[in-house]
Motif scaffolding. Sequence first.
Motif, PDB file in Angstrom:
ATOM      1  N   CYS A  34       0.850  -1.191   0.000  1.00 52.68           N
ATOM      2  CA  CYS A  34       0.000   0.000   0.000  1.00 52.68           C
ATOM      3  C   CYS A  34       0.884   1.239   0.000  1.00 52.68           C
ATOM      4  CB  CYS A  34      -0.949   0.007   1.208  1.00 52.68           C
ATOM      5  SG  CYS A  34      -0.143   0.331   2.792  1.00 52.68           S
ATOM      6  N   GLY A  35       0.297   2.375  -0.281  1.00 46.38           N
ATOM      7  CA  GLY A  35       1.034   3.630  -0.274  1.00 46.38           C
ATOM      8  C   GLY A  35       1.222   4.150   1.140  1.00 46.38           C
ATOM      9  N   ALA A  36       2.223   4.990   1.327  1.00 49.67           N
ATOM     10  CA  ALA A  36       2.527   5.542   2.647  1.00 49.67           C
ATOM     11  C   ALA A  36       1.344   6.321   3.227  1.00 49.67           C
ATOM     12  CB  ALA A  36       3.763   6.433   2.566  1.00 49.67           C
ATOM     13  N   VAL A  80       9.233  -0.611   4.565  1.00 48.56           N
ATOM     14  CA  VAL A  80       8.995  -1.336   5.806  1.00 48.56           C
ATOM     15  C   VAL A  80       8.089  -2.510   5.455  1.00 48.56           C
ATOM     16  CG1 VAL A  80       7.661  -1.235   7.958  1.00 48.56           C
ATOM     17  CG2 VAL A  80       9.387   0.507   7.475  1.00 48.56           C
ATOM     18  N   VAL A  81       8.413  -3.675   5.999  1.00 47.79           N
ATOM     19  CA  VAL A  81       7.603  -4.868   5.794  1.00 47.79           C
ATOM     20  C   VAL A  81       7.080  -5.342   7.147  1.00 47.79           C
ATOM     21  CG1 VAL A  81       7.610  -7.288   5.048  1.00 47.79           C
ATOM     22  CG2 VAL A  81       8.832  -5.567   3.712  1.00 47.79           C
ATOM     23  N   CYS A  82       5.758  -5.570   7.203  1.00 44.36           N
ATOM     24  CA  CYS A  82       5.113  -6.061   8.426  1.00 44.36           C
ATOM     25  C   CYS A  82       4.596  -7.469   8.182  1.00 44.36           C
ATOM     26  CB  CYS A  82       3.922  -5.179   8.805  1.00 44.36           C
ATOM     27  SG  CYS A  82       4.322  -3.457   9.018  1.00 44.36           S
ATOM     28  N   HIS A  83       4.726  -8.313   9.185  1.00 43.82           N
ATOM     29  CA  HIS A  83       4.150  -9.653   9.146  1.00 43.82           C
ATOM     30  C   HIS A  83       3.053  -9.700  10.193  1.00 43.82           C
ATOM     31  CE1 HIS A  83       7.261 -11.835   6.657  1.00 43.82           C
ATOM     32  NE2 HIS A  83       7.730 -10.621   6.758  1.00 43.82           N
ATOM     33  N   LEU A  84       1.833  -9.996   9.746  1.00 41.08           N
ATOM     34  CA  LEU A  84       0.669  -9.974  10.623  1.00 41.08           C
ATOM     35  C   LEU A  84       0.096 -11.377  10.794  1.00 41.08           C
ATOM     36  CD1 LEU A  84      -1.066  -6.846   9.037  1.00 41.08           C
ATOM     37  CD2 LEU A  84       0.388  -6.891  11.064  1.00 41.08           C
ATOM     38  N   LEU A  85      -0.463 -11.611  11.986  1.00 42.20           N
ATOM     39  CA  LEU A  85      -1.078 -12.896  12.285  1.00 42.20           C
ATOM     40  C   LEU A  85      -2.466 -12.671  12.876  1.00 42.20           C
ATOM     41  CD1 LEU A  85      -1.036 -16.029  12.836  1.00 42.20           C
ATOM     42  CD2 LEU A  85       0.014 -15.472  15.040  1.00 42.20           C
ATOM     43  N   ASN A  90      -6.888 -17.575  11.909  1.00 41.94           N
ATOM     44  CA  ASN A  90      -5.787 -18.481  11.581  1.00 41.94           C
ATOM     45  C   ASN A  90      -5.229 -18.223  10.177  1.00 41.94           C
ATOM     46  OD1 ASN A  90      -3.900 -20.516  11.872  1.00 41.94           O
ATOM     47  ND2 ASN A  90      -5.298 -22.132  11.206  1.00 41.94           N
ATOM     48  N   HIS A  91      -4.848 -16.948   9.929  1.00 47.46           N
ATOM     49  CA  HIS A  91      -4.136 -16.648   8.680  1.00 47.46           C
ATOM     50  C   HIS A  91      -3.087 -15.566   8.898  1.00 47.46           C
ATOM     51  CE1 HIS A  91      -8.000 -14.170   7.659  1.00 47.46           C
ATOM     52  NE2 HIS A  91      -7.225 -13.484   8.438  1.00 47.46           N
ATOM     53  N   ARG A  92      -2.159 -15.518   7.952  1.00 48.22           N
ATOM     54  CA  ARG A  92      -1.032 -14.589   8.016  1.00 48.22           C
ATOM     55  C   ARG A  92      -1.054 -13.676   6.796  1.00 48.22           C
ATOM     56  NH1 ARG A  92       3.072 -16.310  11.559  1.00 48.22           N
ATOM     57  NH2 ARG A  92       2.575 -18.308  12.512  1.00 48.22           N
ATOM     58  N   LEU A  93      -0.351 -12.544   6.943  1.00 50.71           N
ATOM     59  CA  LEU A  93      -0.288 -11.583   5.850  1.00 50.71           C
ATOM     60  C   LEU A  93       1.012 -10.802   5.932  1.00 50.71           C
ATOM     61  CD1 LEU A  93      -1.931 -10.085   3.525  1.00 50.71           C
ATOM     62  CD2 LEU A  93      -2.575  -8.447   5.296  1.00 50.71           C
ATOM     63  N   ARG A  94       1.586 -10.517   4.785  1.00 49.86           N
ATOM     64  CA  ARG A  94       2.765  -9.651   4.711  1.00 49.86           C
ATOM     65  C   ARG A  94       2.336  -8.341   4.062  1.00 49.86           C
ATOM     66  NH1 ARG A  94       5.737 -12.638   1.650  1.00 49.86           N
ATOM     67  NH2 ARG A  94       6.808 -13.761   3.305  1.00 49.86           N
ATOM     68  N   LEU A  95       2.715  -7.230   4.662  1.00 52.45           N
ATOM     69  CA  LEU A  95       2.375  -5.899   4.138  1.00 52.45           C
ATOM     70  C   LEU A  95       3.655  -5.104   3.929  1.00 52.45           C
ATOM     71  CD1 LEU A  95       0.500  -3.383   3.625  1.00 52.45           C
ATOM     72  CD2 LEU A  95       0.500  -3.048   6.108  1.00 52.45           C
ATOM     73  N   ARG A  96       3.813  -4.549   2.724  1.00 52.81           N
ATOM     74  CA  ARG A  96       4.996  -3.732   2.432  1.00 52.81           C
ATOM     75  C   ARG A  96       4.550  -2.320   2.084  1.00 52.81           C
ATOM     76  NH1 ARG A  96       8.657  -6.017  -2.128  1.00 52.81           N
ATOM     77  NH2 ARG A  96       6.754  -5.664  -3.281  1.00 52.81           N
ATOM     78  N   VAL A  97       5.309  -1.359   2.586  1.00 57.62           N
ATOM     79  CA  VAL A  97       5.026   0.050   2.284  1.00 57.62           C
ATOM     80  C   VAL A  97       6.361   0.770   2.068  1.00 57.62           C
ATOM     81  CG1 VAL A  97       4.884   0.622   4.760  1.00 57.62           C
ATOM     82  CG2 VAL A  97       3.868   2.168   3.083  1.00 57.62           C
ATOM     83  N   PHE A  98       6.423   1.564   0.996  1.00 54.57           N
ATOM     84  CA  PHE A  98       7.641   2.310   0.669  1.00 54.57           C
ATOM     85  C   PHE A  98       7.532   3.745   1.171  1.00 54.57           C
ATOM     86  CE2 PHE A  98       8.115  -1.074  -2.447  1.00 54.57           C
ATOM     87  CZ  PHE A  98       9.488  -1.265  -2.486  1.00 54.57           C
ATOM     88  N   SER A  99       8.647   4.271   1.661  1.00 62.15           N
ATOM     89  CA  SER A  99       8.723   5.703   1.941  1.00 62.15           C
ATOM     90  C   SER A  99       9.032   6.397   0.620  1.00 62.15           C
ATOM     91  CB  SER A  99       9.839   5.993   2.944  1.00 62.15           C
ATOM     92  OG  SER A  99      10.099   7.374   2.979  1.00 62.15           O
ATOM     93  N   GLN A 100       8.403   7.531   0.372  1.00 62.32           N
ATOM     94  CA  GLN A 100       8.580   8.201  -0.923  1.00 62.32           C
ATOM     95  C   GLN A 100       9.811   9.098  -0.984  1.00 62.32           C
ATOM     96  OE1 GLN A 100       6.792   7.212  -3.645  1.00 62.32           O
ATOM     97  NE2 GLN A 100       6.155   5.736  -2.092  1.00 62.32           N
ATOM     98  N   ASP A 101      10.450   9.351   0.163  1.00 60.03           N
ATOM     99  CA  ASP A 101      11.613  10.238   0.200  1.00 60.03           C
ATOM    100  C   ASP A 101      12.864   9.426   0.545  1.00 60.03           C
ATOM    101  OD1 ASP A 101      13.541  12.175   0.598  1.00 60.03           O
ATOM    102  OD2 ASP A 101      12.276  13.476   1.816  1.00 60.03           O
ATOM    103  N   ASP A 102      13.740   9.210  -0.438  1.00 62.69           N
ATOM    104  CA  ASP A 102      14.960   8.431  -0.199  1.00 62.69           C
ATOM    105  C   ASP A 102      15.958   9.154   0.700  1.00 62.69           C
ATOM    106  OD1 ASP A 102      13.875   6.517  -1.825  1.00 62.69           O
ATOM    107  OD2 ASP A 102      15.223   6.862  -3.521  1.00 62.69           O
TER     108      ASP A 102
END
Length: 198
Positions: A34-36, A80-85, A90-102
């Motif tokens: 998702c977006g920041a 940033v990558v989050c691992h959710l439970l 009884n399911h898992r999910l990985r969520l990734r979000v990028f910062s727009q300013d390097d």
Amino acid sequence: MTIKLQQLSENLRTQLGEKIIKQTVALGEVTIECGADDYLAVCQTLRDDAHFKFEQLIDLCGIDYQTYGEGGYQGPRYAVVCHLLSVTMNHRLRLRVFSQDDDFPVLPTLVELWPVANWFEREAFDLFGIMFENHPDLRRILTDYGFVGHPFRKDFPMIGNVEMRYDPEQQRVIYQPVSIELRNNVPRVIREEGSHHG
């Protein structure tokens, strides 16, 4: 794909819609991006919506994509990558979000949603220099006081910039510039015995 994974994937598309930039299934796990700007709202939905109930944040880590894909990567550098439970579902999910300013990567903190994010975010700040807006105590957690730089960034020298040693005259630990010569980390070719010319 199992029926359970299919159901989770469909629920994500239905409940989060356009807030999901990318969605994939690999190795029996769903990853969404998702977006920041939507990061907090997406996390709130993932925690509170009856379709998901991700009560636990298992892990949160920083990533530096500077040298990803052997230099062929084009895009924001820090994520940033989050691992959710969900214990309930009884399911898992990985969520990734990028910062727009390097140059100055910033993302909102998740401490209000999952208090366990506190130390994970401090680690991502310490090692990668990712700032977390509204974090209650954003300070280094693994490196020493006064440490300069962020050692997990791809452009940080492998041997570091300073070294620490005990000085018997001053009777204390002192810091000084690294005295080790930069090493070439490319392995030498090991020649087979008998390949020399005589």
